[in-house]
Design an enzyme around this catalytic site. Structure first.
Site, short mmCIF file in Angstrom:
data_model
loop_
_atom_site.label_atom_id
_atom_site.label_comp_id
_atom_site.label_asym_id
_atom_site.label_seq_id
_atom_site.Cartn_x
_atom_site.Cartn_y
_atom_site.Cartn_z
N GLU A 36 0.87 -1.20 0.00
CA GLU A 36 0.00 0.00 0.00
C GLU A 36 0.90 1.24 0.00
OE1 GLU A 36 -3.38 1.13 0.00
OE2 GLU A 36 -2.29 3.02 0.07
N GLN A 44 -14.00 7.31 3.37
CA GLN A 44 -14.60 8.05 2.26
C GLN A 44 -16.12 8.27 2.40
OE1 GLN A 44 -13.12 6.23 -1.53
NE2 GLN A 44 -11.57 5.32 -0.23
N CYS A 160 -19.89 3.94 -4.66
CA CYS A 160 -21.08 4.51 -4.04
C CYS A 160 -21.94 5.26 -5.06
CB CYS A 160 -20.74 5.43 -2.87
SG CYS A 160 -22.24 5.80 -1.94
N ASP A 313 -13.84 -2.33 -4.64
CA ASP A 313 -14.22 -1.58 -5.84
C ASP A 313 -13.64 -2.12 -7.14
OD1 ASP A 313 -15.55 0.07 -4.08
OD2 ASP A 313 -14.11 1.72 -4.19
N LYS A 321 -20.62 -0.75 -5.69
CA LYS A 321 -19.26 -0.72 -5.13
C LYS A 321 -19.28 0.16 -3.88
CE LYS A 321 -17.08 -1.13 -9.68
NZ LYS A 321 -16.64 -2.52 -9.52
N THR A 322 -19.31 -0.48 -2.71
CA THR A 322 -19.36 0.29 -1.45
C THR A 322 -18.53 -0.38 -0.37
OG1 THR A 322 -21.24 -0.94 -0.55
CG2 THR A 322 -21.78 0.99 -1.90
N ALA A 324 -19.79 -0.95 2.46
CA ALA A 324 -20.75 -1.88 3.06
C ALA A 324 -20.67 -3.24 2.37
CB ALA A 324 -22.16 -1.30 2.93
N CYS A 357 -26.54 1.56 0.60
CA CYS A 357 -26.28 2.95 0.24
C CYS A 357 -27.06 3.85 1.21
CB CYS A 357 -26.73 3.18 -1.20
SG CYS A 357 -26.23 4.78 -1.79
C1 FAD Z 1 -17.80 10.45 -1.96
C2 FAD Z 1 -17.88 9.01 -1.58
C3 FAD Z 1 -18.95 8.57 -0.81
C4 FAD Z 1 -19.04 7.23 -0.44
N1 FAD Z 1 -20.08 6.85 0.34
C5 FAD Z 1 -20.16 5.57 0.78
C6 FAD Z 1 -21.17 5.18 1.70
O1 FAD Z 1 -21.99 5.99 2.12
N2 FAD Z 1 -21.22 3.89 2.10
C7 FAD Z 1 -20.30 2.95 1.67
O2 FAD Z 1 -20.37 1.81 2.10
N3 FAD Z 1 -19.33 3.31 0.79
C8 FAD Z 1 -19.23 4.58 0.34
N4 FAD Z 1 -18.21 4.94 -0.50
C9 FAD Z 1 -17.40 3.90 -1.16
C10 FAD Z 1 -16.32 3.27 -0.29
O3 FAD Z 1 -15.47 4.24 0.25
C11 FAD Z 1 -15.53 2.31 -1.18
O4 FAD Z 1 -16.43 1.44 -1.82
C12 FAD Z 1 -14.53 1.49 -0.37
O5 FAD Z 1 -13.57 2.34 0.20
C13 FAD Z 1 -13.89 0.43 -1.26
O6 FAD Z 1 -12.80 -0.17 -0.63
P1 FAD Z 1 -11.53 -0.68 -1.48
O7 FAD Z 1 -10.60 -1.23 -0.49
O8 FAD Z 1 -11.99 -1.49 -2.61
O9 FAD Z 1 -10.94 0.67 -2.10
P2 FAD Z 1 -10.19 1.83 -1.32
O10 FAD Z 1 -10.71 1.97 0.06
O11 FAD Z 1 -10.29 3.03 -2.21
O12 FAD Z 1 -8.69 1.35 -1.21
C14 FAD Z 1 -7.88 1.00 -2.30
C15 FAD Z 1 -6.44 1.07 -1.86
O13 FAD Z 1 -5.59 0.48 -2.85
C16 FAD Z 1 -4.43 1.25 -2.95
N5 FAD Z 1 -3.84 1.05 -4.30
C17 FAD Z 1 -4.31 1.52 -5.47
N6 FAD Z 1 -3.49 1.16 -6.47
C18 FAD Z 1 -2.49 0.44 -5.91
C19 FAD Z 1 -1.34 -0.20 -6.43
N7 FAD Z 1 -1.03 -0.15 -7.73
N8 FAD Z 1 -0.52 -0.84 -5.57
C20 FAD Z 1 -0.81 -0.90 -4.23
N9 FAD Z 1 -1.88 -0.31 -3.70
C21 FAD Z 1 -2.71 0.36 -4.52
C22 FAD Z 1 -4.88 2.68 -2.72
O14 FAD Z 1 -3.81 3.51 -2.28
C23 FAD Z 1 -5.96 2.50 -1.67
O15 FAD Z 1 -5.46 2.67 -0.36
C24 FAD Z 1 -18.05 6.30 -0.85
C25 FAD Z 1 -16.95 6.75 -1.61
C26 FAD Z 1 -16.85 8.08 -1.95
C27 FAD Z 1 -15.67 8.56 -2.73
#
Ligand code: FAD
Length: 420
Positions: A36, A44, A160, A313, A321-322, A324, A357
């Protein structure tokens, strides 16, 4: 530093950290590394509230190292290539890492260049986005004096999916409180055909739209932004073209291709940028034809490589994609990896597409959409303990859940790998 790990996780966001902490909570002896790059981790979901001045941005941020357990090796670097045949991950500066099991949790990336003029409009502040800088959205809302306030979203999948409309409702409430609603055309334009896919939620939201007199436009796909002239162009993708006529300022044009283009001047524009899987995933053998990580919808195991799992995501799943969704995906990934280690077979634990959501519909009001792959409304029975018996309707208690309950659940339970 060693280069081989039993379990290598790419991405230390919501999904990566919860997977690491949950694996360790089941077996302390596992040899886990987390790749990471970022020093900071953000909650977020609260960015929607930040964009409306109802939450402090600082409270959404924590240092990554404080969330990664001591027994997990943090490699602060980027993955740039996965070679699944050799069980290898190439990194930007640490060299090659190898693994027995790989978890891909990279999240997604913003791709503003998919809309003409958007990169410039974001860079010079003509357009605001809670997806990029929610504090700036709040600044724009406060400076808005009336006129066309447009809220829209792209044709790509986004994280989201409800976030672009949540900020529209909060803005409508804010304009009402500021007494500028009567001189504002608040437009919510989406390429989709309906405001929300889940029926009872949709019915409530249509009442919310009526209450705020929001001009709701479906089948409108944003295609171009002219930052200088403060104009946004939509391609109308539906059949009933006469529904496009919006205000006197609206101009309809025929493109040479026959598509109807709607040109609309704006005084403020909030937009969710187009989004995609990171390039090193979408251009690899790991992706599906749509460019997202090709995993089985129920087991979360990669469709071609049995020692690779994916979630969050980046995953190609037919659900929202959330965070949750991540909460329900992690136990499946963790159980299946542990089973694979112990028995060389995955378990029969399955992800059912759960996602949710929290649709904030104003200051102090919220509707909670919970659903699965069937698209049916599936409210959590635990809501009854909060005296919420109909979460498809607006509730003040749900607002408190959003503002206080869910952040607590995130930091104290999910990030610590506890099943909730
Ligand atoms: C405005 C907004 C509102 C939202 N509202 C909600 C809500 O109300 N309820 C809800 O459940 N969700 C909500 N979400 C969505 C939620 O935040 C995401 O769905 C969730 O964070 C997904 O988790 P993830 O681990 O897949 O991605 P992320 O949490 O984004 O993490 C991905 C990680 O991978 C790392 N990464 C990327 N590329 C590389 C690479 N090449 N090598 C190593 N590491 C890498 C990044 O640095 C990051 O830390 C919202 C998002 C936003 C932006």
């Amino acid at each position: 530093m060693k280069s081989h790990y039993q379990i290598l996780i790419i991405g230390g966001g919501t999904a990566g950290i919860m997977t690491a902490t949950s694996l360790l909570s089941k077996n302390k002896k596992l040899d886990i590394a987390l790749l990471e790059p970022s020093q900071k981790h953000f909650y977020q979901p609260a960015w929607t509230l930040v964009g409306a001045g109802a939450y402090s941005f600082k409270r959404t941020e924590k240092l990554t190292h404080k969330l990664i357990p001591r027994n997990v090796t943090w490699i602060q670097d980027y993955a740039i290539k996965v070679n699944p045949e050799q069980n290898m991950v190439e990194t930007k500066s640490t060299g090659i890492l190898t693994y027995d099991y790989l978890v891909i949790a990279t999240g997604l990336v913003m791709e503003p260049s998919l809309i003409e003029g958007l990169p410039e409009a974001l860079a010079n502040g003509t357009v605001c986005s809670n997806y990029i800088n929610p504090e700036y959205t709040w600044e724009v809302l406060q400076n808005f004096k009336g006129g066309n306030a447009i809220f829209t979203q792209p044709t790509t999948p986004i994280k989201c999916g409800g976030a672009p409309q949540k900020i529209a409702y909060l803005a409508a409430d804010y304009f009402k409180r500021k007494k500028i609603a009567s001189r504002t055309n608040l437009i919510f334009a989406t390429p989709g055909s309906v405001i929300f896919g889940v029926k009872p939620i949709r019915e409530t939201l249509m009442h919310v739209i009526d209450r705020y007199q929001i001009l709701f436009r479906h089948h409108w796909a944003p295609v171009k932004i002219d930052a200088k002239q403060k104009k946004v162009f939509f391609k109308y993708t539906g059949e009933e073209e006469n529904e496009c006529i919006l205000t006197k300022d609206t101009t309809l044009q025929e493109e040479s291709s026959g598509n109807t283009i709607i040109e609309l001047p704006f005084d403020m524009l909030h937009l969710a940028p187009p989004q995609a899987a990171p390039k090193f995933i979408r251009e690899s053998v790991l992706s599906s034809s749509s460019g997202w990580l090709a995993i089985d919808h129920h087991s979360m195991q990669h469709k071609k490589f049995s020692n690779i799992f994916g979630l969050g995501d980046v995953a190609d799943l037919p659900t929202a994609k959330t965070g949750a969704a991540v909460r329900k995906q992690v136990p499946v990934v963790v159980t299946n990896i542990l089973h694979l280690i112990a028995t060389e077979k995955i378990s029969d634990k399955k992800y059912n597409g759960y996602s949710s959501c929290p649709l904030v519909t104003g200051y102090n009001k919220m509707v909670l959409a919970e659903f699965d792959y069937t698209g049916n409304f599936t409210p959590d029975p635990k809501l009854k303990q909060l005296l919420i018996f109909n979460s498809d309707k607006e509730h003040r208690r749900l607002w408190f859940l959003k503002k206080y309950g869910l952040p607590y659940l995130y930091w104290k339970k999910m990030m610590r790998g506890k099943e909730v």
